[in-house]
Design a protein around this motif. Sequence first.
Motif, PDB file in Angstrom:
ATOM      1  N   GLY A  45       7.197   8.483  -5.356  1.00  0.00           N
ATOM      2  CA  GLY A  45       7.060   8.938  -6.741  1.00  0.00           C
ATOM      3  C   GLY A  45       6.033   8.127  -7.517  1.00  0.00           C
ATOM      4  O   GLY A  45       5.103   7.554  -6.950  1.00  0.00           O
ATOM      5  N   GLY A  46       6.200   8.058  -8.841  1.00  0.00           N
ATOM      6  CA  GLY A  46       5.312   7.246  -9.672  1.00  0.00           C
ATOM      7  C   GLY A  46       3.878   7.734  -9.671  1.00  0.00           C
ATOM      8  O   GLY A  46       3.608   8.932  -9.583  1.00  0.00           O
ATOM      9  N   PRO A 288      -2.452  -2.006  -3.653  1.00  0.00           N
ATOM     10  CA  PRO A 288      -2.288  -1.054  -4.754  1.00  0.00           C
ATOM     11  C   PRO A 288      -1.364  -1.621  -5.834  1.00  0.00           C
ATOM     12  O   PRO A 288      -0.306  -2.154  -5.528  1.00  0.00           O
ATOM     13  CB  PRO A 288      -1.658   0.170  -4.084  1.00  0.00           C
ATOM     14  CG  PRO A 288      -1.967   0.029  -2.642  1.00  0.00           C
ATOM     15  CD  PRO A 288      -1.982  -1.441  -2.372  1.00  0.00           C
ATOM     16  N   GLU A 289      -1.810  -1.503  -7.094  1.00  0.00           N
ATOM     17  CA  GLU A 289      -1.028  -2.013  -8.217  1.00  0.00           C
ATOM     18  C   GLU A 289      -0.462  -0.861  -9.040  1.00  0.00           C
ATOM     19  O   GLU A 289      -0.810   0.302  -8.831  1.00  0.00           O
ATOM     20  CB  GLU A 289      -1.900  -2.932  -9.088  1.00  0.00           C
ATOM     21  CG  GLU A 289      -2.222  -4.276  -8.444  1.00  0.00           C
ATOM     22  CD  GLU A 289      -1.050  -5.251  -8.514  1.00  0.00           C
ATOM     23  OE1 GLU A 289       0.035  -4.839  -8.980  1.00  0.00           O
ATOM     24  OE2 GLU A 289      -1.229  -6.418  -8.121  1.00  0.00           O
ATOM     25  N   PHE A 290       0.391  -1.204 -10.003  1.00  0.00           N
ATOM     26  CA  PHE A 290       1.182  -0.190 -10.697  1.00  0.00           C
ATOM     27  C   PHE A 290       0.367   0.872 -11.437  1.00  0.00           C
ATOM     28  O   PHE A 290       0.843   1.999 -11.590  1.00  0.00           O
ATOM     29  CB  PHE A 290       2.192  -0.860 -11.648  1.00  0.00           C
ATOM     30  CG  PHE A 290       1.595  -1.416 -12.898  1.00  0.00           C
ATOM     31  CD1 PHE A 290       1.493  -0.649 -14.046  1.00  0.00           C
ATOM     32  CD2 PHE A 290       1.130  -2.724 -12.942  1.00  0.00           C
ATOM     33  CE1 PHE A 290       0.937  -1.160 -15.209  1.00  0.00           C
ATOM     34  CE2 PHE A 290       0.579  -3.239 -14.096  1.00  0.00           C
ATOM     35  CZ  PHE A 290       0.475  -2.454 -15.229  1.00  0.00           C
ATOM     36  N   PRO A 291      -0.874   0.597 -11.916  1.00  0.00           N
ATOM     37  CA  PRO A 291      -1.599   1.689 -12.581  1.00  0.00           C
ATOM     38  C   PRO A 291      -2.067   2.785 -11.625  1.00  0.00           C
ATOM     39  O   PRO A 291      -2.548   3.823 -12.064  1.00  0.00           O
ATOM     40  CB  PRO A 291      -2.801   0.978 -13.218  1.00  0.00           C
ATOM     41  CG  PRO A 291      -2.400  -0.454 -13.326  1.00  0.00           C
ATOM     42  CD  PRO A 291      -1.576  -0.694 -12.105  1.00  0.00           C
ATOM     43  N   GLY A 292      -1.952   2.563 -10.288  1.00  0.00           N
ATOM     44  CA  GLY A 292      -2.339   3.588  -9.335  1.00  0.00           C
ATOM     45  C   GLY A 292      -3.651   3.315  -8.635  1.00  0.00           C
ATOM     46  O   GLY A 292      -4.119   4.139  -7.843  1.00  0.00           O
ATOM     47  N   TYR A 293      -4.269   2.179  -8.913  1.00  0.00           N
ATOM     48  CA  TYR A 293      -5.536   1.805  -8.302  1.00  0.00           C
ATOM     49  C   TYR A 293      -5.344   0.587  -7.398  1.00  0.00           C
ATOM     50  O   TYR A 293      -4.405  -0.183  -7.575  1.00  0.00           O
ATOM     51  CB  TYR A 293      -6.571   1.459  -9.376  1.00  0.00           C
ATOM     52  CG  TYR A 293      -6.833   2.576 -10.359  1.00  0.00           C
ATOM     53  CD1 TYR A 293      -7.811   3.529 -10.110  1.00  0.00           C
ATOM     54  CD2 TYR A 293      -6.096   2.675 -11.538  1.00  0.00           C
ATOM     55  CE1 TYR A 293      -8.051   4.557 -11.013  1.00  0.00           C
ATOM     56  CE2 TYR A 293      -6.320   3.700 -12.444  1.00  0.00           C
ATOM     57  CZ  TYR A 293      -7.301   4.646 -12.184  1.00  0.00           C
ATOM     58  OH  TYR A 293      -7.518   5.667 -13.064  1.00  0.00           O
ATOM     59  N   ASN A 294      -6.263   0.404  -6.442  1.00  0.00           N
ATOM     60  CA  ASN A 294      -6.231  -0.808  -5.634  1.00  0.00           C
ATOM     61  C   ASN A 294      -6.595  -1.995  -6.508  1.00  0.00           C
ATOM     62  O   ASN A 294      -7.599  -1.967  -7.221  1.00  0.00           O
ATOM     63  CB  ASN A 294      -7.243  -0.722  -4.477  1.00  0.00           C
ATOM     64  CG  ASN A 294      -6.700   0.043  -3.292  1.00  0.00           C
ATOM     65  OD1 ASN A 294      -5.487   0.170  -3.123  1.00  0.00           O
ATOM     66  ND2 ASN A 294      -7.585   0.573  -2.473  1.00  0.00           N
ATOM     67  N   GLY A 295      -5.766  -3.030  -6.468  1.00  0.00           N
ATOM     68  CA  GLY A 295      -6.086  -4.234  -7.213  1.00  0.00           C
ATOM     69  C   GLY A 295      -7.293  -4.931  -6.601  1.00  0.00           C
ATOM     70  O   GLY A 295      -7.473  -4.951  -5.384  1.00  0.00           O
ATOM     71  N   GLY A 323       3.170  -0.480  -4.618  1.00  0.00           N
ATOM     72  CA  GLY A 323       2.816  -0.941  -5.964  1.00  0.00           C
ATOM     73  C   GLY A 323       2.899   0.094  -7.068  1.00  0.00           C
ATOM     74  O   GLY A 323       3.545  -0.135  -8.090  1.00  0.00           O
ATOM     75  N   PRO A 324       2.260   1.270  -6.921  1.00  0.00           N
ATOM     76  CA  PRO A 324       2.283   2.250  -8.019  1.00  0.00           C
ATOM     77  C   PRO A 324       3.494   3.183  -7.998  1.00  0.00           C
ATOM     78  O   PRO A 324       3.490   4.192  -8.692  1.00  0.00           O
ATOM     79  CB  PRO A 324       1.002   3.068  -7.778  1.00  0.00           C
ATOM     80  CG  PRO A 324       0.301   2.442  -6.626  1.00  0.00           C
ATOM     81  CD  PRO A 324       1.307   1.641  -5.877  1.00  0.00           C
ATOM     82  N   SER A 325       4.508   2.877  -7.225  1.00  0.00           N
ATOM     83  CA  SER A 325       5.613   3.818  -7.035  1.00  0.00           C
ATOM     84  C   SER A 325       6.571   3.828  -8.216  1.00  0.00           C
ATOM     85  O   SER A 325       6.508   2.998  -9.120  1.00  0.00           O
ATOM     86  CB  SER A 325       6.386   3.464  -5.761  1.00  0.00           C
ATOM     87  OG  SER A 325       7.094   2.252  -5.942  1.00  0.00           O
ATOM     88  N   GLU A 326       7.504   4.774  -8.160  1.00  0.00           N
ATOM     89  CA  GLU A 326       8.559   4.859  -9.170  1.00  0.00           C
ATOM     90  C   GLU A 326       9.399   3.583  -9.187  1.00  0.00           C
ATOM     91  O   GLU A 326      10.002   3.237 -10.212  1.00  0.00           O
ATOM     92  CB  GLU A 326       9.443   6.070  -8.864  1.00  0.00           C
ATOM     93  CG  GLU A 326      10.569   6.321  -9.844  1.00  0.00           C
ATOM     94  CD  GLU A 326      10.138   7.123 -11.057  1.00  0.00           C
ATOM     95  OE1 GLU A 326      10.917   7.204 -12.020  1.00  0.00           O
ATOM     96  OE2 GLU A 326       9.026   7.662 -11.040  1.00  0.00           O
ATOM     97  N   GLU A 327       9.415   2.860  -8.069  1.00  0.00           N
ATOM     98  CA  GLU A 327      10.202   1.626  -8.014  1.00  0.00           C
ATOM     99  C   GLU A 327       9.694   0.602  -9.013  1.00  0.00           C
ATOM    100  O   GLU A 327      10.472  -0.113  -9.645  1.00  0.00           O
ATOM    101  CB  GLU A 327      10.178   1.052  -6.602  1.00  0.00           C
ATOM    102  CG  GLU A 327      11.130  -0.113  -6.412  1.00  0.00           C
ATOM    103  CD  GLU A 327      11.617  -0.250  -4.992  1.00  0.00           C
ATOM    104  OE1 GLU A 327      12.775  -0.668  -4.797  1.00  0.00           O
ATOM    105  OE2 GLU A 327      10.856   0.068  -4.052  1.00  0.00           O
TER     106      GLU A 327
END
Length: 491
Positions: A45-46, A288-295, A323-327
């Motif tokens: 998700g996410g 991958p980080e939470f905004p959806g892009y590779n850090g 990283g960018p998941s619903e978790e």
Amino acid sequence: MTEQPYDLRKVLDEIKDLPGQYHATDKEIDPDADLAGVYRYIGSGGTVMRPTQEGPTMMFNNVKGFPGSRVLIGLQASRKRVGTILHHDWRTLGQMLNDAVTHPVAPVKVDHKDAPAQEVVHYASEPDFDIRKILAAPTNTPVDAGPYITMGVVYGASPDKKQSDVTIHRMVLEDKDTIGMYIMPGGRHIGAFLKEYEALDKPMPITINIGLDPAITIGATFEPPTTPLGYNELQVAGALRNEPVQVVDGMAVDQLGIARSEWIVEAEIMPNTSMQEDINTNTGHAMPEFPGYNGTANPAVHIVKIKAVTHRQDNPIVQTTIGPSEEHVSMAGIPTEASILNLVDRAIPGKVKNVYNAPAGGGKLMTIMQIHKDDANDEGIQRQAALLAFSSFKELKTVILVDEDVDIFDWNDVMWTINTRFQADKDIMVLEGLRNHPLDPSELPEYDPARIRVRGMSSKLVLDGTFPYDMKKSFTRAQFKEMPNWQDYLK
């Protein structure tokens, strides 16, 4: 018979038989990008690359190269599952966390014999020690800087041991006894303690605790000002479970570990030293980080030297996340909701009914606030609430304000209010030149040289979708007949 304290295994036992919440597989999986690649389709998700969906947490029982170890992913990748795990209504988890942070329950120390996390001990001084062959840490993508510990709760303390804290950081396995740890500048208490050690030119002892009750991983993500320096967030987990988290002395370092973890990595952060995060791959990417892009790989992450690794005897579980998941939304977003509620409840009590940090913002960048107005004199209070939200969490970028008849968990309802209770020329507020999260790629000086002087600055946005109270009659939704027996027609 004394009831078993909460830990990851107890939680899994509670959800294993619930439809759609848990799936285990014995099919062999490579932890190098394959594991995350599979789960991306099944349940991440996410803001993960489409297609993705909300699905079960997954246990991989057959991890290539790591016989006897298991990897669990996505336990908190569903807000409804988090509600089930915490025995609370998923819609008001922020309120539950707010109550927990204000009524903390301190951890309690136990003996080594009572710490399942220390049943097996590997010392880094052993000639064949190699963390990369012991811990099944996955990579999320083929260009990651290396295998990452993504769900490791770091326990650290000030040099005088008077203050302690737990936080979560991205940590890459760099060598057989070396971890590269990224500590985001400002706002992380572990970083404040490390500066004290660096002033003394001494290594900082820490433990990295993996495989935990979600009450711990969610509670650990609170930030200032809700939890000031010295507030150990293990107290939040204690309040959520109404029982203290059990901690234990380290085997090789002078620091506490979480006794009912699946794994504990005992280590020291080296003072005044750093290394290139992607030194082994040179891809330029971290993970991958939470905004959806590779850090972007950091050129100077902190060097962590491992002293020992301990784990449970029986098929220890490595817990990981995408990283960018619903978790991430569950871990970062729900405590942020609590932080916002904590401040607005004190400043303007009764005016904010609920708050939701939606997946579109990764749990950090956006919040939707449900506003209650008693009369015309409350007009404007909604914008005051938005300013308070920015004050309570500096990494927040966008606030959407809606009335209390709007379902903040339903994007159709939220967008409906923006389309029918909103005029762009009067209901947009833009605040320029504020601090935000440096992982947002739009917050680069070259994106907006006039307003972004250094990375991590941002303009912040308020969309006021609340109707003027004195025009309430014009904004009453179509009223349908109440039918208490509506479910009879589904039989």
